[in-house]
Scaffold this motif. Structure first.
Motif, PDB file in Angstrom:
ATOM      1  N   ARG A  63       0.793  -1.495   0.023  1.00  0.00           N
ATOM      2  CA  ARG A  63      -0.321  -0.082   0.780  1.00  0.00           C
ATOM      3  C   ARG A  63       0.460   1.312   0.537  1.00  0.00           C
ATOM      4  NH1 ARG A  63      -5.206   1.267   0.205  1.00  0.00           N
ATOM      5  NH2 ARG A  63      -5.805   3.319   0.966  1.00  0.00           N
ATOM      6  N   TYR A  66       2.297   1.630  -3.541  1.00  0.00           N
ATOM      7  CA  TYR A  66       0.620   2.325  -4.154  1.00  0.00           C
ATOM      8  C   TYR A  66       0.435   4.122  -3.516  1.00  0.00           C
ATOM      9  CZ  TYR A  66      -0.735  -1.630  -6.866  1.00  0.00           C
ATOM     10  OH  TYR A  66      -1.413  -2.699  -7.777  1.00  0.00           O
ATOM     11  N   LYS A  70       0.813   6.881  -6.711  1.00  0.00           N
ATOM     12  CA  LYS A  70       0.031   7.967  -6.460  1.00  0.00           C
ATOM     13  C   LYS A  70      -0.018   9.732  -6.532  1.00  0.00           C
ATOM     14  CE  LYS A  70      -5.148   8.876  -5.505  1.00  0.00           C
ATOM     15  NZ  LYS A  70      -4.739   9.948  -5.332  1.00  0.00           N
ATOM     16  N   TYR A  95      -3.708  -5.732  -5.917  1.00  0.00           N
ATOM     17  CA  TYR A  95      -5.456  -4.978  -7.296  1.00  0.00           C
ATOM     18  C   TYR A  95      -5.789  -4.103  -6.234  1.00  0.00           C
ATOM     19  CZ  TYR A  95      -6.084  -9.707  -5.912  1.00  0.00           C
ATOM     20  OH  TYR A  95      -6.134 -11.031  -4.246  1.00  0.00           O
ATOM     21  N   LEU A  96      -5.794  -4.918  -5.424  1.00  0.00           N
ATOM     22  CA  LEU A  96      -7.099  -4.301  -4.191  1.00  0.00           C
ATOM     23  C   LEU A  96      -6.834  -2.887  -3.785  1.00  0.00           C
ATOM     24  CD1 LEU A  96      -7.992  -6.983  -1.657  1.00  0.00           C
ATOM     25  CD2 LEU A  96      -8.623  -6.903  -3.481  1.00  0.00           C
ATOM     26  N   HIS A  97      -5.539  -2.793  -3.611  1.00  0.00           N
ATOM     27  CA  HIS A  97      -4.722  -1.634  -3.705  1.00  0.00           C
ATOM     28  C   HIS A  97      -4.718  -0.734  -5.018  1.00  0.00           C
ATOM     29  CE1 HIS A  97      -3.614  -2.090   0.774  1.00  0.00           C
ATOM     30  NE2 HIS A  97      -2.714  -3.082  -0.523  1.00  0.00           N
ATOM     31  N   GLN A  99      -6.855  -0.730  -7.188  1.00  0.00           N
ATOM     32  CA  GLN A  99      -8.729  -0.705  -7.297  1.00  0.00           C
ATOM     33  C   GLN A  99      -9.122   1.124  -6.567  1.00  0.00           C
ATOM     34  OE1 GLN A  99     -11.141  -4.068  -8.271  1.00  0.00           O
ATOM     35  NE2 GLN A  99      -9.410  -5.291  -7.440  1.00  0.00           N
ATOM     36  N   GLU A 100      -8.563   0.728  -5.421  1.00  0.00           N
ATOM     37  CA  GLU A 100      -8.959   1.445  -4.495  1.00  0.00           C
ATOM     38  C   GLU A 100      -8.263   3.263  -4.568  1.00  0.00           C
ATOM     39  OE1 GLU A 100      -7.361   0.060  -0.675  1.00  0.00           O
ATOM     40  OE2 GLU A 100      -9.303  -1.181  -0.602  1.00  0.00           O
ATOM     41  N   LEU A 101      -7.337   3.284  -4.775  1.00  0.00           N
ATOM     42  CA  LEU A 101      -6.547   4.185  -5.153  1.00  0.00           C
ATOM     43  C   LEU A 101      -6.639   4.834  -6.963  1.00  0.00           C
ATOM     44  CD1 LEU A 101      -3.181   3.520  -3.358  1.00  0.00           C
ATOM     45  CD2 LEU A 101      -5.005   4.975  -2.868  1.00  0.00           C
ATOM     46  N   GLY A 103      -9.202   3.168  -9.475  1.00  0.00           N
ATOM     47  CA  GLY A 103      -9.936   2.642 -10.468  1.00  0.00           C
ATOM     48  C   GLY A 103      -9.847   1.201 -10.954  1.00  0.00           C
TER      49      GLY A 103
END
Length: 276
Positions: A63, A66, A70, A95-97, A99-101, A103
């Motif tokens: 995270r 990521y 960002k 991949y969860l991070h 999608q959260e950050l 899209g």
């Protein structure tokens, strides 16, 4: 000599400029923040209409990596950005991070007659790639719904790249995907992954692989670089740009392009000259 293309493209703005960057590898000890900052600065000066990021923003999918990625991308002044994950981004459930950050893993963007589809080719905790049969109909239907200049963006390359060693990480269903893309009239495929820039032509479709913009994990004499694509009604130019350096035209196609000479990649050329 390559064949002369007579295609024209219904772009509404001339040129539409697409910047193609890839493989940051934030978190790796090969990552160079100065190169990353310079690329962001250059892009803000160049003011492309669209920025496409073809994966491996992070090194381990954590995270904090990521969040750092960002923070860099938030400094881009471009409003149209398409980002897809790479194999490193899908490590450690990254991949969860993503999608959260950033899209959805699969997305489409249309701008002034240019249609871009970004897809996730990563497999969690594997270096290999796959698109998946369940996505084939979605890919074809979306491309056939537009008559614009069509771009397909993913992390893994669909054809082997010279100078990258033994081929191990190609997309499992690359043959099926190539057939779908040609059938759907795709003009350009943008990929990353191996940090070696290269261009292939397959029928009337060009496949452009990007280098890394900010990692010193490089093969041979390759350098950190990114691509700029200038799309006009009758002419498309692909330029390779080096942070802190100049640029070279590496491909040109369309009705106004004329013939272009195929050149050997730098790595292959060095091998031949050594053996002779």
């Amino acid at each position: 000599m390559s064949r002369v293309s007579s295609k024209t493209y219904p772009v509404k703005k001339s040129p539409v400029v697409v910047a193609h960057i890839s493989d940051f590898h934030i978190g790796s000890y090969h990552f160079v923040a100065n190169l990353m900052n310079r690329t962001i600065h250059e892009l803000n000066e160049l003011r492309p209409d669209i920025v496409v990021v073809t994966g491996d923003l992070t090194n381990e999918g954590f995270r904090q990596e990521y969040l750092t990625a960002k923070s860099y991308l938030d400094n881009l002044e471009c409003e149209n950005i398409v980002i897809v994950p790479g194999n490193h981004d899908s490590r450690n459930v990254g991949y969860l991070h993503f999608q959260e950050l950033f899209g959805p893993l699969f997305r489409c963007l249309e701008y002034e007659g240019v249609f871009i589809m970004g897809v996730d080719s990563s497999e969690p905790d594997l270096d290999d790639g796959k698109i998946g049969r369940e996505k084939y109909g979605w890919i074809v239907n979306n491309f056939q719904s537009t008559d614009g200049f069509k771009i397909f963006a993913l992390h893994h390359h669909l054809l082997p790249v010279p100078g990258t060693g033994r081929e191990r990480n190609i997309v499992y269903d690359a043959g099926d995907i190539l057939e779908l893309l040609i059938y759907a009239g795709v003009d350009l495929v943008l990929t990353g992954h191996k940090h070696v820039p290269y261009v292939w032509r397959l029928e009337d479709m060009y496949l452009v692989n990007a280098g890394t913009i900010s990692s010193l994990r490089l093969r041979g004499h390759t350098k950190p670089c990114y691509n700029l694509i200038e799309i006009r009604e009758d002419d498309v130019r692909v330029l390779r740009k080096y942070p802190f350096g100049g640029s070279d035209v590496i491909a040109r196609f369309g009705a106004g392009a004329g013939e272009t000479q195929r050149e050997l990649s730098g790595v292959v050329r060095e091998i031949i000259s050594t053996d002779i």
